[in-house]
Design a protein around this motif. Structure first.
Motif, PDB file in Angstrom:
ATOM      1  N   THR A   6       0.848  -1.196   0.000  1.00  0.00           N
ATOM      2  CA  THR A   6       0.000   0.000   0.000  1.00  0.00           C
ATOM      3  C   THR A   6       0.881   1.243   0.000  1.00  0.00           C
ATOM      4  OG1 THR A   6      -0.169  -0.206   2.418  1.00  0.00           O
ATOM      5  CG2 THR A   6      -2.045  -0.971   1.117  1.00  0.00           C
ATOM      6  N   ALA A   7       0.308   2.315  -0.555  1.00  0.00           N
ATOM      7  CA  ALA A   7       0.996   3.609  -0.608  1.00  0.00           C
ATOM      8  C   ALA A   7      -0.064   4.690  -0.432  1.00  0.00           C
ATOM      9  CB  ALA A   7       1.701   3.777  -1.951  1.00  0.00           C
ATOM     10  N   PHE A   8       0.394   5.903  -0.063  1.00  0.00           N
ATOM     11  CA  PHE A   8      -0.535   7.024   0.039  1.00  0.00           C
ATOM     12  C   PHE A   8      -1.236   7.232  -1.294  1.00  0.00           C
ATOM     13  CE2 PHE A   8       2.428   9.170   3.279  1.00  0.00           C
ATOM     14  CZ  PHE A   8       1.578   8.961   4.350  1.00  0.00           C
ATOM     15  N   GLU A   9      -2.541   7.461  -1.236  1.00  0.00           N
ATOM     16  CA  GLU A   9      -3.263   7.819  -2.465  1.00  0.00           C
ATOM     17  C   GLU A   9      -2.649   9.099  -3.048  1.00  0.00           C
ATOM     18  OE1 GLU A   9      -7.339   9.162  -1.875  1.00  0.00           O
ATOM     19  OE2 GLU A   9      -7.901   7.718  -3.430  1.00  0.00           O
ATOM     20  N   ARG A  10      -2.400  10.072  -2.173  1.00  0.00           N
ATOM     21  CA  ARG A  10      -1.701  11.299  -2.600  1.00  0.00           C
ATOM     22  C   ARG A  10      -0.627  11.599  -1.578  1.00  0.00           C
ATOM     23  NH1 ARG A  10      -6.100  15.288  -5.447  1.00  0.00           N
ATOM     24  NH2 ARG A  10      -7.001  13.619  -6.679  1.00  0.00           N
ATOM     25  N   SER A  11       0.599  11.258  -1.920  1.00  0.00           N
ATOM     26  CA  SER A  11       1.672  11.439  -0.947  1.00  0.00           C
ATOM     27  C   SER A  11       1.872  12.921  -0.638  1.00  0.00           C
ATOM     28  CB  SER A  11       2.974  10.842  -1.483  1.00  0.00           C
ATOM     29  OG  SER A  11       3.997  11.055  -0.540  1.00  0.00           O
ATOM     30  N   GLN A  47      -9.454   3.244   8.950  1.00  0.00           N
ATOM     31  CA  GLN A  47     -10.661   2.419   8.977  1.00  0.00           C
ATOM     32  C   GLN A  47     -10.315   0.952   9.260  1.00  0.00           C
ATOM     33  OE1 GLN A  47     -13.816   3.676   8.780  1.00  0.00           O
ATOM     34  NE2 GLN A  47     -12.684   5.620   8.870  1.00  0.00           N
ATOM     35  N   PRO A  48     -11.301   0.195   9.773  1.00  0.00           N
ATOM     36  CA  PRO A  48     -11.024  -1.190  10.175  1.00  0.00           C
ATOM     37  C   PRO A  48     -10.347  -2.039   9.101  1.00  0.00           C
ATOM     38  CG  PRO A  48     -13.199  -0.535  10.929  1.00  0.00           C
ATOM     39  CD  PRO A  48     -12.684   0.614  10.110  1.00  0.00           C
ATOM     40  N   ALA A  49     -10.724  -1.869   7.841  1.00  0.00           N
ATOM     41  CA  ALA A  49     -10.136  -2.741   6.810  1.00  0.00           C
ATOM     42  C   ALA A  49      -8.618  -2.564   6.747  1.00  0.00           C
ATOM     43  CB  ALA A  49     -10.758  -2.430   5.446  1.00  0.00           C
ATOM     44  N   HIS A  54      -2.627  -3.037   9.269  1.00  0.00           N
ATOM     45  CA  HIS A  54      -1.624  -2.196   9.924  1.00  0.00           C
ATOM     46  C   HIS A  54      -2.244  -1.601  11.192  1.00  0.00           C
ATOM     47  CE1 HIS A  54       1.502   0.583  10.773  1.00  0.00           C
ATOM     48  NE2 HIS A  54       2.114   0.450   9.611  1.00  0.00           N
ATOM     49  N   PRO A  55      -1.869  -2.127  12.362  1.00  0.00           N
ATOM     50  CA  PRO A  55      -2.539  -1.695  13.599  1.00  0.00           C
ATOM     51  C   PRO A  55      -2.389  -0.216  13.901  1.00  0.00           C
ATOM     52  CG  PRO A  55      -0.638  -3.114  14.059  1.00  0.00           C
ATOM     53  CD  PRO A  55      -0.851  -3.164  12.590  1.00  0.00           C
ATOM     54  N   GLU A  63       1.423  -7.526   1.346  1.00  0.00           N
ATOM     55  CA  GLU A  63       0.631  -8.761   1.344  1.00  0.00           C
ATOM     56  C   GLU A  63       1.152  -9.699   0.268  1.00  0.00           C
ATOM     57  OE1 GLU A  63      -3.832  -7.609   1.524  1.00  0.00           O
ATOM     58  OE2 GLU A  63      -2.625  -5.801   1.289  1.00  0.00           O
ATOM     59  N   ASP A  64       1.318 -10.956   0.665  1.00  0.00           N
ATOM     60  CA  ASP A  64       1.750 -11.980  -0.292  1.00  0.00           C
ATOM     61  C   ASP A  64       1.002 -13.255   0.086  1.00  0.00           C
ATOM     62  OD1 ASP A  64       3.009 -13.490  -2.172  1.00  0.00           O
ATOM     63  OD2 ASP A  64       4.986 -13.461  -1.230  1.00  0.00           O
ATOM     64  N   GLY A  65      -0.022 -13.597  -0.696  1.00  0.00           N
ATOM     65  CA  GLY A  65      -0.857 -14.740  -0.323  1.00  0.00           C
ATOM     66  C   GLY A  65      -1.528 -14.459   1.006  1.00  0.00           C
ATOM     67  N   ASP A  66      -1.359 -15.390   1.947  1.00  0.00           N
ATOM     68  CA  ASP A  66      -2.025 -15.184   3.241  1.00  0.00           C
ATOM     69  C   ASP A  66      -1.118 -14.504   4.270  1.00  0.00           C
ATOM     70  OD1 ASP A  66      -0.341 -17.250   3.730  1.00  0.00           O
ATOM     71  OD2 ASP A  66      -1.897 -18.721   4.242  1.00  0.00           O
ATOM     72  N   LEU A  67       0.027 -14.002   3.800  1.00  0.00           N
ATOM     73  CA  LEU A  67       0.920 -13.272   4.704  1.00  0.00           C
ATOM     74  C   LEU A  67       0.705 -11.767   4.560  1.00  0.00           C
ATOM     75  CD1 LEU A  67       3.402 -13.208   6.672  1.00  0.00           C
ATOM     76  CD2 LEU A  67       4.834 -12.993   4.627  1.00  0.00           C
ATOM     77  N   ALA A  68       0.466 -11.093   5.691  1.00  0.00           N
ATOM     78  CA  ALA A  68       0.344  -9.631   5.681  1.00  0.00           C
ATOM     79  C   ALA A  68       1.337  -9.071   6.697  1.00  0.00           C
ATOM     80  CB  ALA A  68      -1.075  -9.210   6.034  1.00  0.00           C
ATOM     81  N   LEU A  69       2.126  -8.090   6.253  1.00  0.00           N
ATOM     82  CA  LEU A  69       3.140  -7.490   7.128  1.00  0.00           C
ATOM     83  C   LEU A  69       2.994  -5.983   7.153  1.00  0.00           C
ATOM     84  CD1 LEU A  69       6.331  -9.422   5.895  1.00  0.00           C
ATOM     85  CD2 LEU A  69       5.008  -9.882   7.977  1.00  0.00           C
TER      86      LEU A  69
END
Ligand SMILES: N[C@@H](CCC(=O)N[C@@H](CS)C(=O)NCC(=O)O)C(=O)O
Length: 217
Positions: A6-11, A47-49, A54-55, A63-69
């Motif tokens: 993910t990246a900023f929509e508008r940095s 937002q929750p999603a 990212h807490p 994200e790579d398959g079922d791994l999220a970092l």
């Protein structure tokens, strides 16, 4: 399975490559892994999603398959650990390269981020101007130590590693302050890092992403 970051929509940096997705893009380019980018707006980051990924409600995520970092240090380490090119195979050299990754994020980046905080976040406070020299001197102390260690070497410990990638990413943020140029060997180190084809591709990709998202709809 395509890696998605993910990246900023508008940095807020206007495409200067200072947002932290650039270091993840760079690592992926260094090891030759294709990736997709999902834009996230500031409200959506909280937002929750997105918080599920990212807490702390920030970018970048990976994200790579079922791994999220989350956390660029962990993401860059994961990329370097899974693909050849950014960490030496020899165990001690590998441990030293990882040490430089931590040094970049834990020892060199914090005073540099303080400068951003005092200038931008606290810029309107009556004490901001008075605090600035202290913050700048703390950065100078770290850069003097780093410059002494680098001496006239090309990279921090042998070949270019993920430690150099993170250290250069952290130092790049200082270019506009003028402080980096007080340390010519570090300025040259950053220039060497920026000249790497993988960095050039990462920079161009983040700029194209910014330009596409900034274009009037
Ligand atoms: N320690 C985190 C820091 C992440 C971070 O500060 N991301 C910034 C963009 S470079 C962000 O999302 N800022 C918006 C916010 O915190 O609300 C990392 O290295 O990934």
């Amino acid at each position: 399975m395509t890696i998605t970051i993910t990246a900023f929509e508008r940095s807020p940096d206007g495409g200067k490559g200072l947002a932290r997705d650039t270091r993840v893009r760079w690592a992926l380019e260094e090891v030759g892994q294709p990736y997709a980018v999902r834009a996230v707006s500031f409200p959506a980051m909280k937002q929750p999603a997105h918080l599920a990924l990212h807490p702390f409600g920030q970018i970048p995520t990976f994200e790579d398959g079922d791994l999220a970092l989350f956390e660029t240090g962990a993401i860059v380490f994961h990329i370097a650990d899974r693909h050849p090119g950014l960490l030496p195979r020899e165990p001690n050299a590998r441990a030293r390269a990882i040490t430089w990754m931590f040094a970049a994020l834990n020892t060199v980046e914090p005073p540099i981020l303080d400068l951003v905080t005092v200038r931008i976040v606290e810029g309107d406070k009556p004490w901001a101007e008075a605090r600035l020299p202290l913050v700048r001197d703390r950065i100078r102390d770290r850069l003097a130590q780093l410059s002494a260690r680098l001496a006239d070497a090309e990279w921090l410990d042998g070949p270019f590693t993920a430690g150099d990638l993170l250290m250069a990413s952290v130092l790049i943020r200082l270019k506009i302050s003028g402080i980096l140029n007080e340390f010519p060997s570090l300025a040259a180190y950053v220039a060497r890092a920026e000249a790497r084809p993988a960095y050039q591709r990462a920079f161009a990709a983040q700029l194209a992403f910014f330009t596409a998202n900034a274009a009037p709809g």
